[in-house]
Enzyme design. Structure first.
Site, mmCIF file in Angstrom:
data_model
loop_
_atom_site.group_PDB
_atom_site.id
_atom_site.type_symbol
_atom_site.label_atom_id
_atom_site.label_comp_id
_atom_site.label_asym_id
_atom_site.label_seq_id
_atom_site.Cartn_x
_atom_site.Cartn_y
_atom_site.Cartn_z
ATOM 1 N N SER A 282 2.541 -1.998 10.462
ATOM 2 C CA SER A 282 4.125 -2.299 10.621
ATOM 3 C C SER A 282 4.625 -3.572 10.422
ATOM 4 C CB SER A 282 4.375 -1.672 12.192
ATOM 5 O OG SER A 282 3.945 -0.357 12.469
ATOM 6 N N LYS B 127 0.180 4.349 -0.385
ATOM 7 C CA LYS B 127 -0.493 5.683 0.074
ATOM 8 C C LYS B 127 -0.196 6.664 -0.722
ATOM 9 C CE LYS B 127 -0.219 3.453 4.837
ATOM 10 N NZ LYS B 127 -0.403 3.528 5.964
ATOM 11 N N HIS C 297 -9.811 1.482 4.025
ATOM 12 C CA HIS C 297 -8.622 1.875 4.934
ATOM 13 C C HIS C 297 -8.750 2.791 6.153
ATOM 14 C CE1 HIS C 297 -4.500 2.849 6.131
ATOM 15 N NE2 HIS C 297 -4.344 1.892 5.522
ATOM 16 N N GLU D 260 -6.372 -4.365 10.111
ATOM 17 C CA GLU D 260 -5.264 -3.345 10.482
ATOM 18 C C GLU D 260 -5.596 -2.627 11.774
ATOM 19 O OE1 GLU D 260 -2.879 -2.441 6.722
ATOM 20 O OE2 GLU D 260 -4.744 -1.141 6.670
ATOM 21 N N GLU E 153 -7.102 5.183 7.433
ATOM 22 C CA GLU E 153 -6.936 6.612 6.881
ATOM 23 C C GLU E 153 -8.310 7.129 6.113
ATOM 24 O OE1 GLU E 153 -3.343 5.782 5.267
ATOM 25 O OE2 GLU E 153 -2.443 5.074 7.009
ATOM 26 N N GLY F 176 1.715 2.420 10.734
ATOM 27 C CA GLY F 176 2.854 3.534 10.822
ATOM 28 C C GLY F 176 3.373 3.838 12.083
ATOM 29 N N ASN G 71 0.851 -1.226 0.009
ATOM 30 C CA ASN G 71 0.166 0.061 -0.067
ATOM 31 C C ASN G 71 0.754 1.119 -0.013
ATOM 32 O OD1 ASN G 71 -1.843 1.759 0.317
ATOM 33 N ND2 ASN G 71 -2.407 1.250 2.380
#
Ligand code: PGA
Length: 253
Positions: free
Chosen positions: A215, A11, A97, A169, A99, A175, A9
């Protein structure tokens, strides 16, 4: 059949020429994938055609979009539809996702619409779910993630579910360098598979690939993917580093 998947991904990272270089580097290593082993590059929209061309001829290497709209077409300036992705031959789309849930207000109900739209155009959604830190600390992560599945996937038929990949996730691990332990990942993945089995039946649930994200690195992928219900990973930061992502690809083999 359940597949092992290493999904990158990207991003909102990399200039175009850096993306080209990264794909050339990774694909140039000629890591051969067997049946049931997939590598997927979720790249920014403007890089999709390039990535489709690069991966062409590389068996079981695929491209994904990172999002699509819930409506088929129309006056939605700046948006990209599932049909547009279909018209390019893009096989996968990441949906939900964390985010996008956080910064774009995507709800479980909206994601149910996006899942429908993607499936109706023959795209395979990589549906992301996962709990924030506070929910984990309260110990209610199982019911929290279960509800994400219920609200966004439970209206599907058993046949439709076959085309869905799930990515668990935990938000506290994305991250942050703070990976869930392989035991934590396995525990949640098994829970989700049981939730799916309760709705769609054991055989259907057994066929769904459930990826772990948060991660994942070259150094921990093998241990995470060794768990029976962890079928690979959705990888952000480490997917931008060729040597690291190579180890992650090796870990699905
Ligand atoms: P990360 O991101 O690997 O950088 O934690 C994973 C993701 O958000 O998909």
């Amino acid at each position: 059949m359940r597949k092992k998947i290493a999904a990158a991904n990207w991003k909102m990272n990399l200039r175009f020429e850096q993306g080209v270089q990264l794909l050339d580097n990774l694909l140039g290593r000629n890591i051969q994938l067997e049946d049931g082993q997939l590598v997927v590059f979720a790249v920014p929209f403007p890089y999709l055609i390039m990535a489709m061309e690069k991966t062409k001829g590389h068996k079981n290497y695929f491209v994904a979009a990172q999002n699509c709209h819930n409506k088929q077409s129309g006056a939605y300036t700046g948006e990209v539809s599932a049909e547009m992705l279909q018209s390019l031959g893009v096989p996968f789309v990441v949906l939900g996702h964390s985010e996008r849930r956080e910064y774009n207000g995507e709800t479980n109900a909206l994601l149910a619409e996006k899942i429908n739209e993607a499936l109706s155009k023959g795209l395979q959604p990589i549906f992301c779910c996962g709990e924030p830190l506070q929910i984990r600390e309260e110990g209610s992560q199982n019911s929290y993630v279960e509800k994400q599945l219920q609200d966004s996937l439970f209206h599907l038929s058993e046949e439709q579910l076959k085309h869905v990949v799930i990515a668990y996730e935990p938000i506290w691990a994305i991250g942050t360098g703070k990976t869930a332990t392989s035991e934590q990942a396995q525990e949640m993945h098994l829970h989700l598979r049981n939730v799916l089995a309760g709705k769609f039946g054991e055989a259907a649930a057994d066929d769904v690939s459930i990826l772990y994200g948060g991660s994942v690195k070259g150094s921990n992928a093998k241990e995470l993917f060794s768990k029976p219900d962890v079928d690979g990973g959705l990888v952000g930061g480490a997917s931008l580093v060729a040597d690291d992502f190579t180890l992650i690809i090796e870990a699905i083999k």
